[in-house]
Design an enzyme around this catalytic site. Structure first.
Site, short mmCIF file in Angstrom:
data_model
loop_
_atom_site.label_atom_id
_atom_site.label_comp_id
_atom_site.label_asym_id
_atom_site.label_seq_id
_atom_site.Cartn_x
_atom_site.Cartn_y
_atom_site.Cartn_z
N GLU A 1 -4.55 7.42 -5.15
CA GLU A 1 -4.63 6.70 -6.43
C GLU A 1 -5.83 7.19 -7.25
O GLU A 1 -6.94 7.21 -6.71
CB GLU A 1 -4.75 5.20 -6.17
CG GLU A 1 -3.45 4.63 -5.58
CD GLU A 1 -3.45 3.11 -5.43
OE1 GLU A 1 -4.46 2.47 -5.76
OE2 GLU A 1 -2.44 2.58 -4.98
N ARG B 1 0.86 -1.18 0.00
CA ARG B 1 0.00 0.00 0.00
C ARG B 1 0.89 1.24 0.00
O ARG B 1 1.89 1.31 0.74
CB ARG B 1 -0.90 0.03 1.25
CG ARG B 1 -2.12 -0.85 1.15
CD ARG B 1 -3.09 -0.34 0.08
NE ARG B 1 -4.25 -1.20 -0.12
CZ ARG B 1 -4.32 -2.20 -1.01
NH1 ARG B 1 -3.27 -2.48 -1.79
NH2 ARG B 1 -5.42 -2.91 -1.13
N HIS C 1 -1.22 0.16 -9.90
CA HIS C 1 -1.87 -0.81 -9.00
C HIS C 1 -2.32 -2.06 -9.77
O HIS C 1 -3.51 -2.37 -9.85
CB HIS C 1 -3.07 -0.16 -8.28
CG HIS C 1 -3.44 -0.86 -7.00
ND1 HIS C 1 -3.96 -0.23 -5.91
CD2 HIS C 1 -3.35 -2.17 -6.64
CE1 HIS C 1 -4.20 -1.10 -4.94
NE2 HIS C 1 -3.83 -2.30 -5.37
N1 LIG Z 1 -0.65 -4.39 -5.33
C1 LIG Z 1 -1.68 -5.20 -5.30
O1 LIG Z 1 -2.45 -5.26 -6.23
C2 LIG Z 1 -1.85 -6.08 -4.13
C3 LIG Z 1 -2.36 -7.38 -4.29
C4 LIG Z 1 -2.52 -8.18 -3.15
C5 LIG Z 1 -2.20 -7.68 -1.90
N2 LIG Z 1 -1.77 -6.40 -1.80
C6 LIG Z 1 -1.42 -5.84 -0.51
O2 LIG Z 1 -0.30 -6.56 -0.01
C7 LIG Z 1 -0.32 -6.57 1.40
C8 LIG Z 1 -0.13 -7.99 1.90
O3 LIG Z 1 -1.18 -8.82 1.45
P1 LIG Z 1 -1.28 -10.31 2.01
O4 LIG Z 1 -2.37 -10.98 1.26
O5 LIG Z 1 0.05 -10.94 2.05
O6 LIG Z 1 -1.75 -10.03 3.48
P2 LIG Z 1 -1.44 -10.90 4.77
O7 LIG Z 1 -2.38 -10.44 5.80
O8 LIG Z 1 -1.41 -12.34 4.42
O9 LIG Z 1 0.04 -10.47 5.17
C9 LIG Z 1 0.34 -9.26 5.78
C10 LIG Z 1 1.45 -9.53 6.78
O10 LIG Z 1 1.91 -8.29 7.27
C11 LIG Z 1 2.25 -8.48 8.60
N3 LIG Z 1 2.36 -7.23 9.32
C12 LIG Z 1 1.40 -6.54 9.98
N4 LIG Z 1 1.93 -5.45 10.55
C13 LIG Z 1 3.25 -5.46 10.25
C14 LIG Z 1 4.33 -4.61 10.54
N5 LIG Z 1 4.15 -3.51 11.29
N6 LIG Z 1 5.56 -4.92 10.07
C15 LIG Z 1 5.74 -6.02 9.33
N7 LIG Z 1 4.75 -6.88 9.02
C16 LIG Z 1 3.53 -6.59 9.46
C17 LIG Z 1 1.17 -9.39 9.12
O11 LIG Z 1 1.58 -10.06 10.29
C18 LIG Z 1 0.99 -10.33 7.97
O12 LIG Z 1 1.76 -11.50 8.12
C19 LIG Z 1 -1.65 -5.93 1.79
O13 LIG Z 1 -1.44 -4.58 2.04
C20 LIG Z 1 -2.48 -6.05 0.54
O14 LIG Z 1 -3.47 -5.08 0.48
C21 LIG Z 1 -1.57 -5.60 -2.87
O1 LIG Z 2 -5.41 -5.52 -1.73
C1 LIG Z 2 -5.55 -6.05 -2.81
O2 LIG Z 2 -6.17 -7.12 -2.96
C2 LIG Z 2 -4.90 -5.46 -3.99
O3 LIG Z 2 -4.41 -4.21 -3.72
C3 LIG Z 2 -5.71 -5.50 -5.23
O4 LIG Z 2 -6.52 -4.37 -5.36
P1 LIG Z 2 -7.49 -4.28 -6.62
O5 LIG Z 2 -8.58 -5.24 -6.38
O6 LIG Z 2 -7.98 -2.88 -6.62
O7 LIG Z 2 -6.69 -4.62 -7.81
#
Ligand SMILES: NC(=O)c1ccc[n+]([C@@H]2O[C@H](COP(=O)([O-])OP(=O)(O)OC[C@H]3O[C@@H](n4cnc5c(N)ncnc54)[C@H](O)[C@@H]3O)[C@@H](O)[C@H]2O)c1
Ligand SMILES: O=C(O)[C@H](O)COP(=O)(O)O
Length: 636
Positions: free
Chosen positions: A353, A324, A372
């Site tokens: 965004e 994020r 994104h």
């Molecule tokens: N760019 C995209 O399109 C996209 C896609 C999927 C996920 N994401 C983002 O990626 C991130 C991770 O997703 P995920 O599915 O692995 O989630 P998840 O909940 O499986 O993993 C997140 C991890 O972060 C850890 N965490 C929490 N606070 C923390 C801190 N202060 N320092 C270090 N670690 C910490 C948690 O313990 C957890 O293990 C989320 O922010 C999600 O929104 C983005």
């Molecule tokens: O948190 C998520 O799952 C990702 O950031 C994906 O976001 P989107 O659905 O807007 O692509």
């Protein structure tokens, strides 16, 4: 010897760990009651006066027992008539599901099989608020801000918000909870896509792919300018070792990188299994050549990468962010890039965004950006669409969700075992509150669960929520469900403390009895007051049916079905006949009678179950029977 453990739960969070749905409830009665519990969501946060209808009129569920349960929501029906301006869904209509961002077709088809689906993309906040009052569910991705205003505008009709993805930082969870609106997400289907995008950005950044591409397209051939760095043998710090972080770590190891990770909540054995060392935040950022961000945006992680933490990094570090944007102070990152602390950054996510096109960060020559796209693969989008459609349909059916973000997630087997006790809990709450004299402010409620099992094995969140519902709904226009029960109790100033006591009972059952005690109140029925001065009732489940087993100091045995008349009388022959006659004359059907007493021929409690509600005259006649000292009519 009984042993006990106790907790005070006015502020305790409802939400935790894993869960699967509740289809295995043991009886129809039990199942429907659970469904109604999940469905009767709050029209308004309790902090405001109810000024509009709730959603309990939306009888679009085709299963008949569910309709019966909705009919029993008498308080809901009464208060609805006060709000004629609200656009209520008729009993035959389907739920309306608003999809505000592009969702995979398989998910849309699934939703269409259950409700009316309105796909309206690019709505302004005003348009979203305008539409939402006609919607039962809303499905969003990261581009829709589901603010408090959205919940307010929904006027209680919105039951579930589905986030087709992981991050729920665009949903005001506090507001959702206050309004009794369930929030579910699709946490697994885009994990691999996000990890692959992270690795793609890492490699593209290390080898200047996007810069070289732009250079060539502008007619140049700059082989010396775009010399990159190798990844093999370099240390990458994975910040946030959850689903995406773990997958990135696996892939980075495959590229021959040395992987370390920082995550305060990650289990060490998971890291060990992948061959990753878990380290402190400081150690991670100070030793890494590459830093890959995979933590959620929370108050703790907001701008965790700032001037101070950039200054602790190894000079020339390269940063990838597919988590994020808000975890980085973007102005500080520009400064770190300019000073050379950060050699390069590859960013998929931004604080705002889309970001401003003239943003210094976006335009920086050492920054690679994508709009994104982490979750944007065909496979991931079909996956999240199906995952979220199933979750939203399940929630609209009233099932507990496996991916609930703001409600307890209870494993199916626990749910199934607890189901009859959940019904008992609500009935006890309803009974207890009706025994309190009007004008007594209820402040303190104690619930004691007696069980043969270890106190730690009993998950009381559902039971507590149902007792709260039973207590609050008969005396207010609030609607309580699993999502908002703790919040509602807190808003009403109710302090609910819980105690779990181990007793010598059958360990096959999770609970032997539940006792509800309300202290510092007067009672309408003096016999319900225990020796300690509390209104006190206790119940058990017998053959799957909830029973009242104790009232004040009197032992009774009454199945909690229909309505109940409780009388205290001088223990003497002929009483059952006298009262039965009065009811019979008014055509009020008696379903059962039970007499409990403390001492023979002294005082007795007579509990009479009635199918119909006796009129005032009939109740007066019962009160006039000479041996009857007090009586009360209770609606279950
Ligand atoms: N760019 C995209 O399109 C996209 C896609 C999927 C996920 N994401 C983002 O990626 C991130 C991770 O997703 P995920 O599915 O692995 O989630 P998840 O909940 O499986 O993993 C997140 C991890 O972060 C850890 N965490 C929490 N606070 C923390 C801190 N202060 N320092 C270090 N670690 C910490 C948690 O313990 C957890 O293990 C989320 O922010 C999600 O929104 C983005
Ligand atoms: O948190 C998520 O799952 C990702 O950031 C994906 O976001 P989107 O659905 O807007 O692509």
């Amino acid at each position: 010897m009984a042993s006990s453990s106790s907790t005070t739960t006015t502020t305790k969070s409802l939400f935790s760990s894993t869960f699967s749905a509740s289809r295995s409830s043991s009886s129809t009665a039990t199942r429907t009651s659970l469904l109604s519990f999940l469905r009767s969501t709050s029209a308004t946060p309790i902090s405001q006066k109810l000024s509009h209808a709730n959603n309990s009129r939306h009888h679009y569920y085709s299963v008949s027992p569910i309709k019966n349960v909705l009919k029993t929501a008498t308080e809901s029906e009464t208060s609805l008539s006060k709000y004629p301006d609200v656009d209520l869904v008729s009993s035959d209509s389907k739920p309306t599901i608003l999809v505000s961002e592009k969702l995979g077709s398989a998910g849309i088809e699934l939703l269409k099989g259950f409700g009316d689906v309105d796909c309206s993309y690019n709505l302004s906040p005003e348009q979203l608020c305008e539409k939402i009052s006609r919607c039962d569910a809303l499905i969003v991705r990261s581009g829709t801000k589901v603010t408090r205003e959205v919940f307010e505008a929904s006027k209680g009709r919105l039951k579930v918000v589905g986030r087709a993805g992981v991050g729920i930082d665009n949903v005001d969870l506090q507001a959702a909870t206050e309004f009794g609106c369930l929030v579910v997400n699709a946490p697994t289907a885009n994990t691999v896509a996000a990890a692959e995008h992270g690795i793609a950005l890492l490699a593209a950044m290390a080898r200047n792919v996007s810069q070289a591409d732009a250079s060539m397209k502008s007619g140049k051939w700059e082989r010396n300018k775009y010399v990159g760095v190798s990844m093999v043998g370099k240390t990458v710090a994975v910040m946030g070792f959850g689903k995406v972080g773990s997958e990135v770590a696996r892939r980075a190891k495959g590229l021959g990188m040395n992987v370390i990770a920082h995550d305060p909540y990650a289990p060490a054995d998971r890291a060990r299994a992948i061959g990753v060392e878990l380290v402190s935040f400081e150690q991670a950022i100070a030793t890494a050549d590459f830093i890959s961000l995979h933590m959620p945006l929370t108050p703790t992680t907001s701008k965790i990468f700032n001037d101070q933490t950039f200054s602790m990094m190894k000079k020339g570090v390269r940063i990838v962010n597919v988590a994020r944007g808000g975890v980085i102070d973007e102005d500080a990152l520009v400064r770190a890039l300019d000073s050379g602390i950060v050699a390069q950054a590859a960013l998929d996510v931004f604080t705002e965004e889309p970001p401003q096109t003239d943003s210094k960060l976006i335009q920086h020559h050492n920054v690679t950006v994508t709009p994104h796209l982490g979750a944007s693969t065909k496979e991931a989008q079909e996956g999240v669409a199906i995952e979220i459609a199933e979750a939203v349909v399940g929630a609209l059916k009233g099932e507990l969700s496996a991916t609930a973000v703001n409600a307890p997630m209870v494993p199916a087997e626990v749910m199934s075992e607890l189901a009859p006790y959940v019904v008992l809990a609500e009935k006890l709450g309803r009974l207890a509150v009706q025994l309190v004299a009007g004008g007594s402010g209820i402040k303190s409620i104690k619930v004691t669960y007696r069980s043969a099992r270890d106190p730690d094995d009993l998950d009381t969140r559902l039971l507590r929520a149902m007792i709260t519902k039973g207590i609050i709904e008969p005396i207010s226009s609030s609607f309580v469900n699993l999502v908002n029960a703790d919040f509602t109790a807190k808003q009403k100033g109710l302090r609910i403390s819980e105690e779990r006591v181990v007793v010598d009972a059958n360990p096959e059952f999770p609970v032997d009895s539940i006792q509800v005690q309300i202290s510092n109140v007067d009672s309408k029925f003096a016999s319900a007051v225990s020796e300690n001065g509390e209104v006190s009732i206790e119940g058990k489940v017998k053959f799957g049916i909830p029973h009242l087993t104790c009232l004040g100091s009197f032992g009774v045995d009454v199945s909690l079905e229909g309505n109940l008349i409780l009388c205290r009388q001088v223990d003497q022959p002929g009483m059952i006949g006298k009262v039965g006659n009065i009811l019979g004359k008014q055509n009020v059907n008696v379903s059962f009678m039970s007499v409990g007493r403390t001492v023979r021929r002294n005082k007795a409690i007579m509990a009479i179950g009635v199918d119909e509600e006796p009129n005032k005259d009939t109740l007066n006649k019962i009160g006039q029977v000479p041996a009857i000292e007090e009586f009360v009519f209770l609606k279950l």
